[in-house]
Design a protein around this motif. Sequence first.
Motif: not given
Length: 336
Positions: A242-258
Amino acid sequence: MINEEQFISLAARKLAGQATAAELQELEDLLQQHEDLKARYILLQQYFTESTWQSATDTEQALQRTWGKISLQQEEAKSNRWKWIGAAAAVVAGVAIAAVFLWPVRTEEVKLAVLKDTAQWLNRQNGKGTRAVIELGDGSKIWLNADSRISYPEVFGKHSREVYLNGEAFFKVTGNPDRPFIVHLNNGMVKVLGTSFNIRAYDNEPVQTSVSTGKVAFIPRYENQQGSPDTFYITPDEKVIYKPTTHNIVKETTSGEDDRAWTEGRLVFRDVSLEDICLELERTFGKKIEFQSDKVRLYRMTGSFQNNNLQEILYYLTKSKSFSYSITDSTLLIGE
């Protein structure tokens, strides 16, 4: 008759962790004798979220201003009006403390809640190059990263478990469906019942929340928000940015371990700029980073390091992209 100056001095020393046993007892006696004073002190303590470095001579003046604002709010609470409360900060013996009231609060309701919940609030702040593990009263654990701070109660209330974070932390929360666990951030909150997850919420950076186990809800904070806020649910190996300055929210895959690698002494970089890598190195090793070339800031790199020192990490990074570096006692210089 309350001696306001003495109370402010004692409160400042306690919040900064500099009070003597005698001063702690004197403050406790004041709080026990005056219910209204207790409510104001806990408000100040409960909303501790940020630090602002000032000279020690500013301490009591800053707390005096906060005291005045709280007093004014409580007088006007009878009208049930919404108020914004400003911020005040203090430093005692070089330790920064602050009370920052960021969201609108219905003061009459807050005061009643505070009087019912008089738990001692604790504050932990890590400098650069320092990490800590904290075990909470309910058995939950927090790994607090470098350059981060957190406020939490010694004993949680009956209906919820709430903490305040600025920086990065990994949480392993003990399950309790009757008491949700809430992490308050400057730009939102994370709500869970029992799970493990990582939050990265440094000032002037996007908020990042990722999940290792379970499920969490991220609720962003928008400026001038009206109506119910959005809620984004995250499951294992998912991340919300979440980028508060632009209110832009992105949901993506990741590695919880990383994402939680730092708790195990590992640094993992996946196609990130050298500038962002150096920001992490500055927090990890406590050396100020200075770039002598803007060109190298944009170099993008991938790498994973386990318990390596700064010299070793830089050596291997230069094998990916050629750049020069120089390490002094306090500074890391990066050039072409």
